[in-house]
Scaffold this active site. Structure first.
Site, PDB file in Angstrom:
ATOM      1  N   GLY A  13       7.566   0.429 -31.635  1.00 47.81           N
ATOM      2  CA  GLY A  13       8.331   1.503 -31.975  1.00 47.81           C
ATOM      3  C   GLY A  13       9.387   0.969 -32.651  1.00 47.81           C
ATOM      4  N   LEU A  15      10.384   2.158 -35.413  1.00 46.15           N
ATOM      5  CA  LEU A  15       9.337   2.269 -36.665  1.00 46.15           C
ATOM      6  C   LEU A  15      10.213   2.158 -37.927  1.00 46.15           C
ATOM      7  CD1 LEU A  15       6.570   4.815 -35.772  1.00 46.15           C
ATOM      8  CD2 LEU A  15       6.839   2.154 -35.194  1.00 46.15           C
ATOM      9  N   HIS A  19       5.884  -0.951 -40.502  1.00 49.54           N
ATOM     10  CA  HIS A  19       5.146  -0.245 -39.682  1.00 49.54           C
ATOM     11  C   HIS A  19       4.418   0.842 -40.549  1.00 49.54           C
ATOM     12  CE1 HIS A  19       8.206  -1.214 -36.459  1.00 49.54           C
ATOM     13  NE2 HIS A  19       7.320  -1.877 -35.977  1.00 49.54           N
ATOM     14  N   GLY A 130       0.695  -7.111 -38.956  1.00 47.50           N
ATOM     15  CA  GLY A 130       1.454  -7.356 -40.090  1.00 47.50           C
ATOM     16  C   GLY A 130       1.536  -8.891 -40.023  1.00 47.50           C
ATOM     17  N   LYS A 132       3.887 -10.326 -41.232  1.00 47.29           N
ATOM     18  CA  LYS A 132       5.317 -10.843 -40.798  1.00 47.29           C
ATOM     19  C   LYS A 132       5.180 -11.407 -39.524  1.00 47.29           C
ATOM     20  CE  LYS A 132       9.923  -9.898 -39.913  1.00 47.29           C
ATOM     21  NZ  LYS A 132       9.745 -10.197 -38.476  1.00 47.29           N
ATOM     22  N   ASP A 133       4.437 -11.091 -38.342  1.00 43.19           N
ATOM     23  CA  ASP A 133       4.184 -12.117 -37.339  1.00 43.19           C
ATOM     24  C   ASP A 133       2.745 -12.705 -37.525  1.00 43.19           C
ATOM     25  OD1 ASP A 133       6.362 -10.723 -35.307  1.00 43.19           O
ATOM     26  OD2 ASP A 133       5.315  -8.978 -36.272  1.00 43.19           O
ATOM     27  N   SER A 169      12.107  -4.700 -36.686  1.00 41.27           N
ATOM     28  CA  SER A 169      13.193  -3.718 -35.939  1.00 41.27           C
ATOM     29  C   SER A 169      14.437  -4.257 -35.324  1.00 41.27           C
ATOM     30  CB  SER A 169      12.138  -3.471 -34.482  1.00 41.27           C
ATOM     31  OG  SER A 169      11.075  -2.597 -35.056  1.00 41.27           O
ATOM     32  N   ARG A 170      14.214  -5.723 -35.080  1.00 43.11           N
ATOM     33  CA  ARG A 170      15.366  -6.499 -34.522  1.00 43.11           C
ATOM     34  C   ARG A 170      16.601  -6.699 -35.697  1.00 43.11           C
ATOM     35  NH1 ARG A 170      11.061  -9.374 -31.671  1.00 43.11           N
ATOM     36  NH2 ARG A 170      11.612  -9.060 -29.451  1.00 43.11           N
TER      37      ARG A 170
HETATM   38  P1  AMP Z   1       6.245  -4.826 -33.694  1.00 42.29           P
HETATM   39  O1  AMP Z   1       6.641  -3.041 -33.296  1.00 42.29           O
HETATM   40  O2  AMP Z   1       7.482  -5.458 -34.082  1.00 42.29           O
HETATM   41  O3  AMP Z   1       5.276  -5.107 -32.613  1.00 42.29           O
HETATM   42  O4  AMP Z   1       5.162  -4.398 -35.012  1.00 42.29           O
HETATM   43  C1  AMP Z   1       4.124  -3.784 -35.045  1.00 42.29           C
HETATM   44  C2  AMP Z   1       3.283  -4.127 -36.161  1.00 42.29           C
HETATM   45  O5  AMP Z   1       4.034  -4.098 -37.386  1.00 42.29           O
HETATM   46  C3  AMP Z   1       3.081  -5.784 -36.064  1.00 42.29           C
HETATM   47  O6  AMP Z   1       1.652  -5.878 -36.418  1.00 42.29           O
HETATM   48  C4  AMP Z   1       3.919  -6.516 -37.106  1.00 42.29           C
HETATM   49  O7  AMP Z   1       3.400  -7.537 -37.599  1.00 42.29           O
HETATM   50  C5  AMP Z   1       3.972  -5.118 -37.989  1.00 42.29           C
HETATM   51  N1  AMP Z   1       5.505  -5.455 -38.852  1.00 42.29           N
HETATM   52  C6  AMP Z   1       6.640  -5.312 -38.522  1.00 42.29           C
HETATM   53  N2  AMP Z   1       7.330  -5.451 -39.266  1.00 42.29           N
HETATM   54  C7  AMP Z   1       6.517  -5.500 -40.555  1.00 42.29           C
HETATM   55  C8  AMP Z   1       7.108  -5.856 -41.841  1.00 42.29           C
HETATM   56  N3  AMP Z   1       8.128  -6.090 -42.476  1.00 42.29           N
HETATM   57  N4  AMP Z   1       6.181  -5.879 -42.902  1.00 42.29           N
HETATM   58  C9  AMP Z   1       4.638  -5.839 -42.437  1.00 42.29           C
HETATM   59  N5  AMP Z   1       4.254  -5.561 -41.029  1.00 42.29           N
HETATM   60  C10 AMP Z   1       5.144  -5.569 -40.250  1.00 42.29           C
END
Ligand code: AMP
Length: 267
Positions: A13, A15, A19, A130, A132-133, A169-170
């Protein structure tokens, strides 16, 4: 099932466009798209931000509706983990011990457990994550292969602010002063990539370049180059077959910022 393939986008979330890029990719590749919004307690360590993690359900649902998502799972811990919950997955080897795993013990066990649960609940044809992680993408690919899960894992490129900062999100935890410094991480990685593109093959030099750029106020945790197929360390950019990424994690006023960029396999 009658309508065709399902794409799943797991999230916690709060978002943002990162996302939504996964949702849009899933939309183009599947007849149906599902998203999950679940702040998974299993993947937070003691003293991490589980309690204060941003929760913006109404805005999230509006964004997902706008993107044409067909189904959303909105869960609380009690919905996903039944009373007496006692089964978790464990990630062994380098993925479960190095870089992020070294700094967040048990984190990827929690990620693997919830991702396996979500894949079994939704049984999607494709699941979207993503880069990103970075390490999380490697963990999910490992887990899907190890457990023979019938799903295609699709990893999508990092989405950024105009100034280069990777969306997260952070990021809302950053003070104005920290927010102003934060794009220097991407700038340093981009400089390393430019050096690689200009012919620098020695990974140690590329890493040193990033380290040099990110002195105080950054609290640098690690800079590394790993192959996105198997998380293996890369020492030299001398093989077209490599899929290296340069990874950086740096803190700013206690907020951990993760970022990475793909490098050419052969400089
Ligand atoms: P999270 O809500 O942080 O667990 O992220 C959910 C998904 O979104 C994960 O697969 C993340 O790697 C992806 N995600 C988060 N931030 C980004 C970003 N800036 N670019 C691409 N994917 C992202």
């Amino acid at each position: 099932a009658a309508k065709g393939t399902l794409g799943l986008v797991p999230t916690m979330g709060a978002l943002h466009e990162g996302h939504l890029s996964l949702v849009r990719r899933a939309r183009t590749e599947n007849a149906l798209v599902a998203a999950s919004i679940f702040v998974n307690p299993l993947q937070f360590g003691a003293g991490e931000d589980f309690d204060r993690y941003p929760r913006t359900e109404e805005e999230d649902l509006a964004m997902l509706e706008q993107e044409g998502v067909d189904l959303v799972l909105l869960g609380q811990a009690a919905d996903l983990y039944p009373d007496g919950f006692a089964t978790t997955l464990r990630i062994d080897g380098p993925l479960g011990a190095e870089l992020e795993a070294a700094r967040r013990p048990g984190h990827f066990d929690g990620v693997a457990t919830v991702v396996a649960k979500l894949l079994l609940m939704f049984r999607p044809a494709r699941a979207y994550f993503g880069w990103k992680d970075f390490q999380q993408c490697c963990v999910v690919r490992r887990l899907v292969a190890d457990l023979s899960l019938p799903v295609e894992v699709v990893c999508c490129e990092v989405v950024r602010e105009d100034d280069g900062l990777a969306l997260s999100s952070r990021n809302r935890y950053l003070s104005a002063a920290a927010r102003a410094q934060a794009p220097r991480i991407h700038a340093a990685l981009a400089e390393a990539r430019a050096a690689a593109e200009a012919g620098e093959r020695d990974v140690e030099r590329l890493v040193a370049l990033v380290v040099e750029r990110l002195g105080p106020p950054f609290e640098l945790e690690y800079v590394a180059v790993r192959d996105e197929r198997d998380f293996a360390p890369v020492d030299r950019l001398d093989d077209d077959g490599l899929r290296p990424r340069i990874l950086c994690v740096a803190g700013l006023e206690g907020v951990r910022l993760l970022d990475n960029l793909p490098l050419p396999g052969r400089a």
